[in-house]
Design an enzyme around this catalytic site. Structure first.
Site, PDB file in Angstrom:
ATOM      1  N   TYR A  93      34.293  12.842  20.566  1.00 47.20           N
ATOM      2  CA  TYR A  93      34.944  12.205  19.712  1.00 47.20           C
ATOM      3  C   TYR A  93      36.119  11.176  20.449  1.00 47.20           C
ATOM      4  O   TYR A  93      37.016  10.911  19.719  1.00 47.20           O
ATOM      5  CB  TYR A  93      35.754  13.241  18.600  1.00 47.20           C
ATOM      6  CG  TYR A  93      34.837  13.565  17.522  1.00 47.20           C
ATOM      7  CD1 TYR A  93      34.425  12.485  16.732  1.00 47.20           C
ATOM      8  CD2 TYR A  93      34.365  14.810  17.338  1.00 47.20           C
ATOM      9  CE1 TYR A  93      33.622  12.858  15.209  1.00 47.20           C
ATOM     10  CE2 TYR A  93      33.764  15.159  16.042  1.00 47.20           C
ATOM     11  CZ  TYR A  93      33.393  14.236  15.086  1.00 47.20           C
ATOM     12  OH  TYR A  93      32.601  14.506  13.951  1.00 47.20           O
ATOM     13  N   GLU A 127      26.130   9.001  21.640  1.00 50.19           N
ATOM     14  CA  GLU A 127      26.033  10.186  21.226  1.00 50.19           C
ATOM     15  C   GLU A 127      24.685  10.957  21.415  1.00 50.19           C
ATOM     16  O   GLU A 127      24.752  12.164  21.737  1.00 50.19           O
ATOM     17  CB  GLU A 127      26.302  10.029  19.552  1.00 50.19           C
ATOM     18  CG  GLU A 127      27.587   9.533  19.208  1.00 50.19           C
ATOM     19  CD  GLU A 127      27.839   9.423  17.853  1.00 50.19           C
ATOM     20  OE1 GLU A 127      27.311   9.797  17.171  1.00 50.19           O
ATOM     21  OE2 GLU A 127      29.067   9.078  17.400  1.00 50.19           O
ATOM     22  N   HIS A 180      27.745  15.067  10.447  1.00 52.12           N
ATOM     23  CA  HIS A 180      28.137  13.832  11.198  1.00 52.12           C
ATOM     24  C   HIS A 180      26.897  12.927  11.644  1.00 52.12           C
ATOM     25  O   HIS A 180      25.658  13.538  11.760  1.00 52.12           O
ATOM     26  CB  HIS A 180      28.494  14.024  12.661  1.00 52.12           C
ATOM     27  CG  HIS A 180      28.667  12.988  13.717  1.00 52.12           C
ATOM     28  ND1 HIS A 180      29.818  12.011  13.619  1.00 52.12           N
ATOM     29  CD2 HIS A 180      27.761  12.500  14.558  1.00 52.12           C
ATOM     30  CE1 HIS A 180      29.367  11.120  14.420  1.00 52.12           C
ATOM     31  NE2 HIS A 180      28.289  11.386  15.056  1.00 52.12           N
ATOM     32  N   LYS A 194      27.484  20.260  11.099  1.00 54.81           N
ATOM     33  CA  LYS A 194      28.816  20.516  11.675  1.00 54.81           C
ATOM     34  C   LYS A 194      29.016  22.121  11.423  1.00 54.81           C
ATOM     35  O   LYS A 194      28.459  22.784  10.524  1.00 54.81           O
ATOM     36  CB  LYS A 194      30.191  19.884  11.007  1.00 54.81           C
ATOM     37  CG  LYS A 194      30.064  18.599  11.333  1.00 54.81           C
ATOM     38  CD  LYS A 194      31.160  17.715  10.772  1.00 54.81           C
ATOM     39  CE  LYS A 194      31.166  16.270  11.033  1.00 54.81           C
ATOM     40  NZ  LYS A 194      32.502  15.443  10.619  1.00 54.81           N
ATOM     41  N   ASN A 198      33.319  18.426   6.477  1.00 55.95           N
ATOM     42  CA  ASN A 198      32.182  17.420   5.805  1.00 55.95           C
ATOM     43  C   ASN A 198      30.671  17.808   6.154  1.00 55.95           C
ATOM     44  O   ASN A 198      29.949  16.684   5.669  1.00 55.95           O
ATOM     45  CB  ASN A 198      32.671  16.048   5.415  1.00 55.95           C
ATOM     46  CG  ASN A 198      32.951  15.325   7.029  1.00 55.95           C
ATOM     47  OD1 ASN A 198      32.570  16.018   7.793  1.00 55.95           O
ATOM     48  ND2 ASN A 198      33.377  14.122   6.971  1.00 55.95           N
TER      49      ASN A 198
HETATM   50  P1  GDP Z   1      32.459   9.884   9.683  1.00 51.68           P
HETATM   51  O1  GDP Z   1      31.651   8.734  10.557  1.00 51.68           O
HETATM   52  O2  GDP Z   1      32.126   9.581   8.164  1.00 51.68           O
HETATM   53  O3  GDP Z   1      32.027  10.975  10.240  1.00 51.68           O
HETATM   54  O4  GDP Z   1      34.153   9.466   9.731  1.00 51.68           O
HETATM   55  P2  GDP Z   1      35.134   9.056  11.011  1.00 51.68           P
HETATM   56  O5  GDP Z   1      34.166   8.545  12.220  1.00 51.68           O
HETATM   57  O6  GDP Z   1      36.093   8.093  10.410  1.00 51.68           O
HETATM   58  O7  GDP Z   1      35.737  10.504  11.348  1.00 51.68           O
HETATM   59  C1  GDP Z   1      35.127  11.446  12.008  1.00 51.68           C
HETATM   60  C2  GDP Z   1      35.375  12.819  11.400  1.00 51.68           C
HETATM   61  O8  GDP Z   1      36.877  13.156  11.594  1.00 51.68           O
HETATM   62  C3  GDP Z   1      34.910  12.865  10.021  1.00 51.68           C
HETATM   63  O9  GDP Z   1      33.673  13.300   9.752  1.00 51.68           O
HETATM   64  C4  GDP Z   1      35.928  14.164   9.565  1.00 51.68           C
HETATM   65  O10 GDP Z   1      35.276  15.503   9.900  1.00 51.68           O
HETATM   66  C5  GDP Z   1      37.188  13.939  10.247  1.00 51.68           C
HETATM   67  N1  GDP Z   1      38.189  13.104   9.464  1.00 51.68           N
HETATM   68  C6  GDP Z   1      37.975  11.651   9.154  1.00 51.68           C
HETATM   69  N2  GDP Z   1      39.422  11.432   8.628  1.00 51.68           N
HETATM   70  C7  GDP Z   1      40.150  12.579   8.550  1.00 51.68           C
HETATM   71  C8  GDP Z   1      41.463  12.766   8.024  1.00 51.68           C
HETATM   72  O11 GDP Z   1      42.210  11.943   7.343  1.00 51.68           O
HETATM   73  N3  GDP Z   1      41.749  13.830   8.350  1.00 51.68           N
HETATM   74  C9  GDP Z   1      41.255  15.075   8.974  1.00 51.68           C
HETATM   75  N4  GDP Z   1      41.739  16.276   8.991  1.00 51.68           N
HETATM   76  N5  GDP Z   1      39.817  14.591   9.396  1.00 51.68           N
HETATM   77  C10 GDP Z   1      39.458  13.490   9.244  1.00 51.68           C
END
Ligand code: GDP
Length: 139
Positions: free
Chosen positions: A50, A127, A116, A10, A113
């Site tokens: 997304y 994807e 991805h 990212k 973080n």
């Molecule tokens: P991943 O599969 O571990 O990447 O997690 P998710 O699919 O649940 O979320 C996608 C991305 O959205 C995450 O990698 C973070 O960059 C972001 N994200 C997830 N949860 C949160 C949140 O509670 N707040 C914010 N600002 N970003 C979030």
């Protein structure tokens, strides 16, 4: 089973200079990189990627962040690579990520973080197709 998955370094990972370290971790686990390129998404392109999260409260912020700078997108290939990549990445929230994972070591925020990774074969297929055509995947 040999699988393929989509990985993204990212914008925070690229900006903080950990591209090489992330790729090194994949290679040192025997994961093959089948495709790789650097892109800078528009917010609309990040929204398309997304789309499953469009109802989430953080959708606007996430897509703004993902279009804030260049990313590295890769197709990783290997035995059980979908789960293996998720293991190397660590939990979404870096505060809960296991020690030694990419997110535990380099993430600064639940959103910023570093990486991805697709979470299932169906999402991996969508994807990978979002960013790569067949001619860009090397065999
Ligand atoms: P991943 O599969 O571990 O990447 O997690 P998710 O699919 O649940 O979320 C996608 C991305 O959205 C995450 O990698 C973070 O960059 C972001 N994200 C997830 N949860 C949160 C949140 O509670 N707040 C914010 N600002 N970003 C979030």
């Amino acid at each position: 089973m040999t699988e393929r998955t989509l990985s993204i370094i990212k914008p925070d990972g690229v900006a903080r200079g950990v591209m090489g370290e992330v790729i090194r971790r994949f290679e040192s686990e025997g994961i093959r990189i089948a495709a790789m390129k650097m892109i800078h998404m528009t917010q609309a392109q990040a929204e398309g990627f997304y789309a499953v999260h469009k109802e989430r409260p953080f959708f606007g912020s996430l897509t703004e962040f993902m279009s804030s700078g260049p990313c590295v997108v890769m197709i990783l290939e290997g035995e059980n690579v979908i789960a293996k990549n998720r293991e190397l990445m660590g939990a979404t929230n870096f505060k809960e990520a296991a020690p030694g994972t990419i997110r535990a070591d380099f993430a600064t925020d639940i959103e910023k973080n570093v990486v991805h990774g697709s979470d299932a074969p169906e999402t991996a297929a969508f994807e990978m197709g979002y960013f790569f055509n067949n001619f860009e995947i090397v065999g």
